[in-house]
Motif scaffolding. Structure first.
Motif, PDB file in Angstrom:
ATOM      1  N   LEU A   1      39.074  31.225 -15.727  1.00  0.00           N
ATOM      2  CA  LEU A   1      38.581  30.945 -14.272  1.00  0.00           C
ATOM      3  C   LEU A   1      37.240  30.320 -14.378  1.00  0.00           C
ATOM      4  N   MET A   2      36.510  30.797 -15.303  1.00  0.00           N
ATOM      5  CA  MET A   2      34.998  30.145 -15.398  1.00  0.00           C
ATOM      6  C   MET A   2      35.112  28.899 -15.685  1.00  0.00           C
ATOM      7  N   MET A   3      35.944  28.423 -16.886  1.00  0.00           N
ATOM      8  CA  MET A   3      36.059  27.211 -17.017  1.00  0.00           C
ATOM      9  C   MET A   3      36.660  26.116 -16.032  1.00  0.00           C
ATOM     10  N   LEU A   4      37.753  26.599 -15.113  1.00  0.00           N
ATOM     11  CA  LEU A   4      37.982  25.805 -13.986  1.00  0.00           C
ATOM     12  C   LEU A   4      37.074  25.768 -13.025  1.00  0.00           C
ATOM     13  N   PHE A   5      36.217  26.566 -12.734  1.00  0.00           N
ATOM     14  CA  PHE A   5      34.940  26.675 -11.945  1.00  0.00           C
ATOM     15  C   PHE A   5      33.901  25.530 -12.357  1.00  0.00           C
ATOM     16  N   LEU A   6      33.802  25.466 -13.546  1.00  0.00           N
ATOM     17  CA  LEU A   6      32.786  24.479 -14.269  1.00  0.00           C
ATOM     18  C   LEU A   6      33.357  23.250 -14.134  1.00  0.00           C
ATOM     19  N   TYR A   7      34.715  23.162 -14.411  1.00  0.00           N
ATOM     20  CA  TYR A   7      35.135  21.868 -14.230  1.00  0.00           C
ATOM     21  C   TYR A   7      35.223  21.137 -12.854  1.00  0.00           C
ATOM     22  N   THR A   8      35.613  22.102 -11.863  1.00  0.00           N
ATOM     23  CA  THR A   8      35.719  21.545 -10.500  1.00  0.00           C
ATOM     24  C   THR A   8      34.161  21.211 -10.328  1.00  0.00           C
ATOM     25  N   VAL A   9      33.130  21.855 -10.597  1.00  0.00           N
ATOM     26  CA  VAL A   9      31.589  21.461 -10.204  1.00  0.00           C
ATOM     27  C   VAL A   9      31.368  20.187 -10.779  1.00  0.00           C
ATOM     28  N   VAL A  10      31.647  19.909 -11.956  1.00  0.00           N
ATOM     29  CA  VAL A  10      31.520  18.653 -12.735  1.00  0.00           C
ATOM     30  C   VAL A  10      32.328  17.545 -12.109  1.00  0.00           C
ATOM     31  N   GLN A  11      33.333  17.857 -11.977  1.00  0.00           N
ATOM     32  CA  GLN A  11      34.068  16.597 -11.348  1.00  0.00           C
ATOM     33  C   GLN A  11      34.256  16.309  -9.776  1.00  0.00           C
ATOM     34  N   ARG A  12      34.185  17.261  -9.104  1.00  0.00           N
ATOM     35  CA  ARG A  12      34.187  17.113  -7.750  1.00  0.00           C
ATOM     36  C   ARG A  12      33.187  17.371  -6.540  1.00  0.00           C
ATOM     37  N   THR A  13      31.844  17.865  -7.289  1.00  0.00           N
ATOM     38  CA  THR A  13      30.750  17.820  -6.328  1.00  0.00           C
ATOM     39  C   THR A  13      29.721  16.459  -6.812  1.00  0.00           C
ATOM     40  N   ALA A  14      28.864  16.472  -5.653  1.00  0.00           N
ATOM     41  CA  ALA A  14      27.810  15.530  -5.683  1.00  0.00           C
ATOM     42  C   ALA A  14      27.159  15.348  -7.170  1.00  0.00           C
ATOM     43  N   MET A  15      26.709  16.897  -7.368  1.00  0.00           N
ATOM     44  CA  MET A  15      25.638  17.010  -8.522  1.00  0.00           C
ATOM     45  C   MET A  15      26.444  16.737  -9.681  1.00  0.00           C
ATOM     46  N   GLY A  16      27.759  17.291  -9.782  1.00  0.00           N
ATOM     47  CA  GLY A  16      28.552  16.758 -10.940  1.00  0.00           C
ATOM     48  C   GLY A  16      28.756  15.501 -11.304  1.00  0.00           C
ATOM     49  N   ARG A  17      28.584  14.683 -10.216  1.00  0.00           N
ATOM     50  CA  ARG A  17      28.874  12.971 -10.447  1.00  0.00           C
ATOM     51  C   ARG A  17      27.314  12.594 -10.987  1.00  0.00           C
ATOM     52  N   ALA A  18      26.403  13.235 -10.454  1.00  0.00           N
ATOM     53  CA  ALA A  18      24.865  13.050 -10.837  1.00  0.00           C
ATOM     54  C   ALA A  18      24.792  13.175 -12.383  1.00  0.00           C
ATOM     55  N   ILE A  19      25.424  14.541 -12.878  1.00  0.00           N
ATOM     56  CA  ILE A  19      25.297  14.828 -14.370  1.00  0.00           C
ATOM     57  C   ILE A  19      26.203  13.968 -15.091  1.00  0.00           C
ATOM     58  N   ARG A  20      27.369  13.350 -14.551  1.00  0.00           N
ATOM     59  CA  ARG A  20      28.014  12.502 -15.396  1.00  0.00           C
ATOM     60  C   ARG A  20      27.490  11.092 -15.493  1.00  0.00           C
ATOM     61  N   ALA A  21      26.464  10.918 -14.354  1.00  0.00           N
ATOM     62  CA  ALA A  21      26.005   9.449 -14.539  1.00  0.00           C
ATOM     63  C   ALA A  21      24.878   9.745 -15.572  1.00  0.00           C
ATOM     64  N   VAL A  22      23.927  10.807 -15.447  1.00  0.00           N
ATOM     65  CA  VAL A  22      22.853  10.925 -16.419  1.00  0.00           C
ATOM     66  C   VAL A  22      23.354  10.916 -17.843  1.00  0.00           C
ATOM     67  N   ALA A  23      24.596  11.409 -18.129  1.00  0.00           N
ATOM     68  CA  ALA A  23      25.210  11.433 -19.232  1.00  0.00           C
ATOM     69  C   ALA A  23      25.668  10.168 -19.767  1.00  0.00           C
ATOM     70  N   GLU A  24      26.012   9.440 -19.077  1.00  0.00           N
ATOM     71  CA  GLU A  24      26.705   7.993 -19.173  1.00  0.00           C
ATOM     72  C   GLU A  24      25.176   7.070 -19.584  1.00  0.00           C
ATOM     73  N   ASN A  25      24.317   7.190 -18.712  1.00  0.00           N
ATOM     74  CA  ASN A  25      22.927   6.305 -19.210  1.00  0.00           C
ATOM     75  C   ASN A  25      21.980   6.797 -18.178  1.00  0.00           C
ATOM     76  N   ARG A  26      20.973   7.354 -18.841  1.00  0.00           N
ATOM     77  CA  ARG A  26      19.755   7.953 -18.278  1.00  0.00           C
ATOM     78  C   ARG A  26      19.146   7.101 -17.054  1.00  0.00           C
ATOM     79  N   THR A  27      18.603   6.026 -17.510  1.00  0.00           N
ATOM     80  CA  THR A  27      17.952   5.060 -17.243  1.00  0.00           C
ATOM     81  C   THR A  27      18.658   4.563 -15.755  1.00  0.00           C
ATOM     82  N   ASN A  28      19.856   3.986 -16.128  1.00  0.00           N
ATOM     83  CA  ASN A  28      20.644   3.464 -15.019  1.00  0.00           C
ATOM     84  C   ASN A  28      20.938   4.588 -13.880  1.00  0.00           C
TER      85      ASN A  28
END
Lengths: 392, 315
Positions: B165-192
């Motif tokens: 359940l915890m992992m599903l929650f985390l996965y949803t946060v990272v994949q489906r929320t605005a903050m999750g998108r921001a995190i993925r963007a920072v992981a991709e390239n912080r400057t950009n």
């Protein structure tokens, strides 16, 4: 005429070159002072041992910029080699003398270093840190469980002391002190020569930027392995000395704490600097031992009135509070308390040094220059004008 | 002996998955921090340990062994919440004090700072607890579900389900929320990401908070399962969870989950299998040796992990 003068001047050592021998002379005089009793000399031996270990790890961390968090593994290698080959309790019936084991430990230490470094050193530096951290713990498990070789948790006793031909065994604290002093000087000399040689420059280049170093034609894997193996060999020799001095080893002597001690000595003292390591070893290893001395407790007792002042607010709160309030302990206990809490302090210091003063308390001159003047102004300008594109 | 009972091996399978689910939860923190900062958060094992102690405190405050009936569920939920909060709090402080000032420093500096923070926390708790272990109350009924020869205890079931359940929650946060998108963007390239208007600092702090919350909950699960906790408990699970993260391909969230289960299975079944060889008897500690050997082997042959998601050689 001018050439002659130049030659003469070259022969006269500059002030900087004299500090080393001068300080070593001072260290050599220490046992002659009656104030330093045997228990002091034992502490100084320990400090010397950590200078040796620190100089070894310094090659890995300070010179080559590789983070080794399991230095205890190599320390244990040397200690157990001597234990297994000279202790009467050793399950392996093979006796060798101390002076044969010493060079063997050097070779074995380097081999263990190579073995551990080979899978990891071609990778990013972070992986080395975690693998060494893991191996530092695994080695203890192996020592406990490989009873047929290491005698398990019972350990090995009556480990041989180094015999001096035509004299006696090294046994007295002052003799051990001179032994470790000699070893420290040799290791310091070797490490200084390595630093200034081609290999040292290669290490430095790798530390600063591995990609650039590789582009300049440095075989980075080879040089990283060399640094790692050299450090491991020195750690192993330190282990031999420790085992012989203590006379008894078991797996509990080879825990994470040893690795933390050595790392703290190198980093808090000043990465890359010999005197930084010496100072670091004295403050981090020597002082906590000295704090636990009877004499220290007595001396602290004399400032017992200080406790009254420090404790006053706590006592005042205690007087009115319905529950017991923590009180400042007796002054004579202070030394021991600080010594007990030293690892908490080391951890905090490691963070503080990195954040506030990344060159360490006593940085090497070159490292300080690197940090304070990353590039001469005109070079930086030229680079900027050239617009060498691409940020990292 | 070797083929004596299938039931025995299935028991081990369940055991392995149970331990593995805790590794997976801890591994998420390593992998996410690595994803955004390219740095091993050595203090993550200690964050896990702090969570375990926070949960312990709540359980003791609510009555310890006395808790019974439906209160057990409430108590455990509260303990998990407290653990997640305590771990996240500690992690935010860590990030602010020990990591953020070093974000652009030479790469050795944050690593050393992280190991310093880890040593500090571990020995601080050891000092406060006088290096003694504390014991979680036994809250779960000892029974379980029987499937033929195989028995899964309620505790194991609870561990498996809650970690998923915890992992599903985390996965949803990272994949489906605005903050999750921001995190993925920072992981991709912080400057950009910064240029696109992402608040990089906030994204990084969120990563620390999310990872630490997972570790904190894992700390409570660990206490419920092994009962015994102590100041040095974060060390080995920390290394193993990191191994799990590397196994799955560091930087990858699903990788960390799979890596955790895989590691739990390998070390549990591996030790039993080796012990089943006549003449070999390996104590429990050999699980650590197996896990560690696995780390070295993976680094040697497939440093990008099973999924091969992110760069292993250099980043």
């Amino acid at each position: 005429m001018r050439e002659l003068l130049g030659a003469v001047r070259a022969r006269v050592p500059s002030r900087g070159q004299l500090t080393g021998p001068l300080l070593v002379g001072v260290f050599a005089a220490v046992p002659l002072i009656p104030f330093f009793t045997d228990s002091w000399l034992r502490v100084f031996f320990l400090v010397g041992l950590y200078v040796v270990l620190g100089l070894g790890l310094n090659i890995v961390v300070g010179f080559a910029g590789l983070l080794d968090l399991g230095y205890v593994a190599f320390f244990a290698t040397g200690a157990y080699l001597l234990g297994i080959l000279t202790s009467p309790q050793s399950p392996i019936d093979l006796h060798l003398g101390f002076w044969y084991v010493l060079p063997l430990a050097l070779v074995l230490g380097a081999l263990v270093g190579l073995l551990l470094g080979l899978p990891v050193l071609p990778l990013r530096g972070d992986y080395l840190a975690i693998v060494t951290l893991g191996f530092g713990e695994i080695i203890r498990i192996l020592l406990v469980n490989m009873r047929d070789i290491t005698n398990g948790s019972q350990g090995l006793a009556a480990i041989e002391k180094p015999p001096v031909p035509g004299w006696q065994e090294i046994d007295e604290p002052w003799q051990w002190y001179y032994f470790v002093l000699l070893l420290a000087v040799v290791v310091a000399f070797i490490s200084a020569r390595l630093r200034d040689a081609r290999i040292g420059r290669a290490w430095e280049a790798i530390r600063e930027d591995e990609d650039v170093a590789a582009a300049m034609g440095i075989n980075t894997v080879k040089y990283k392995l060399l640094a790692f193996a050299t450090g491991a060999a020195i750690g192993s020799v330190g282990g031999v000395l420790f085992a012989s001095f203590i006379g008894f080893i078991n797996p509990t002597s080879f825990t994470l704490q040893v690795s933390i001690n050595v790392l703290a000595v190198v980093i808090i003292g000043g990465m890359g600097s010999t005197w930084g390591v010496v100072l670091g070893a004295f403050i981090l290893i020597g002082v906590p031992e000295l704090l636990q001395f009877r004499e220290t407790a007595d001396a602290l007792e004399r400032i017992g009135w200080l406790r009254g002042i420090v404790n006053a607010p706590f006592a005042a709160i205690d007087a009115v509070a319905p529950f017991d309030v923590w009180q400042v302990p007796e002054a004579s206990e202070w030394g021991r308390l600080v010594a007990d809490k030293r690892f908490i302090l080391y951890g905090a210091l490691l963070v503080a040094v990195m954040v506030l003063r990344p060159t360490g308390i006593f940085p090497s001159r070159r490292r300080k220059l690197e940090f304070e003047h990353p590039l001469p102004a005109e070079t930086a300008e030229a680079l900027a004008a050239g617009g060498g594109g691409g940020s990292s | 002996m070797f083929l004596a009972s299938t039931g025995f091996w299935i028991d081990q399978l369940v055991n392995g998955l149970t331990v593995g689910s805790m590794y997976a939860l801890i591994a998420l923190g390593y992998t996410m921090v690595y994803g955004v900062l390219k740095m091993i958060n050595f203090a993550h094992g200690e964050v896990f340990m702090l969570g375990s102690y926070a949960g312990f405190g709540v359980l003791v405050a609510l009555g310890g062994e006395e808790i019974s009936g439906p209160m057990v569920a409430v108590a455990i939920l509260l303990a998990m919440l407290a653990a997640a909060l305590a771990s996240s709090g500690a992690s935010v402080v860590l990030e602010r004090v020990a990591y953020r000032p070093l974000r652009n420093a030479p790469r050795l500096a944050p690593l050393i700072s992280a190991i310093g923070a880890s040593i500090f926390l571990q020995f601080l708790v050891l000092d406060v607890t006088s290096a003694k272990a504390s014991f979680y109350p036994r809250l779960f009924p000892s029974g379980g579900l029987e499937f033929g020869e195989v028995r899964v205890t309620y505790l194991q079931l609870f561990l498996l389900l809650s970690s998923i359940l915890m992992m599903l929650f985390l996965y949803t946060v990272v994949q489906r929320t605005a903050m999750g998108r921001a995190i993925r963007a920072v992981a991709e390239n912080r400057t950009n990401a910064a240029l696109m208007g992402v608040d990089v600092d906030r994204a990084i702090v969120t990563v620390f908070v999310l990872g630490a919350a997972m570790a904190g909950v894992a700390g409570v699960l660990w206490g419920l399962f092994f009962l015994q906790i102590r100041g040095s408990m974060g060390f080995l699970p920390g290394i193993k969870a990191f191994t799990a993260a590397v196994l799955g391909g560091i930087g990858s969230i699903p990788g960390a989950m799979v890596g955790g289960y895989f590691l739990g299975l390998t070390e549990t079944i591996g030790r039993e299998a080796l012990s089943a060889i006549p003449g070999v008897d390996l104590p429990n500690e050999w699980r650590d040796v197996i896990a560690f050997s696995l780390l070295v082997l993976v680094l040697l042959f497939r440093p990008t992990g099973i999924f091969g998601e992110l760069v292993g050689r250099r980043a």
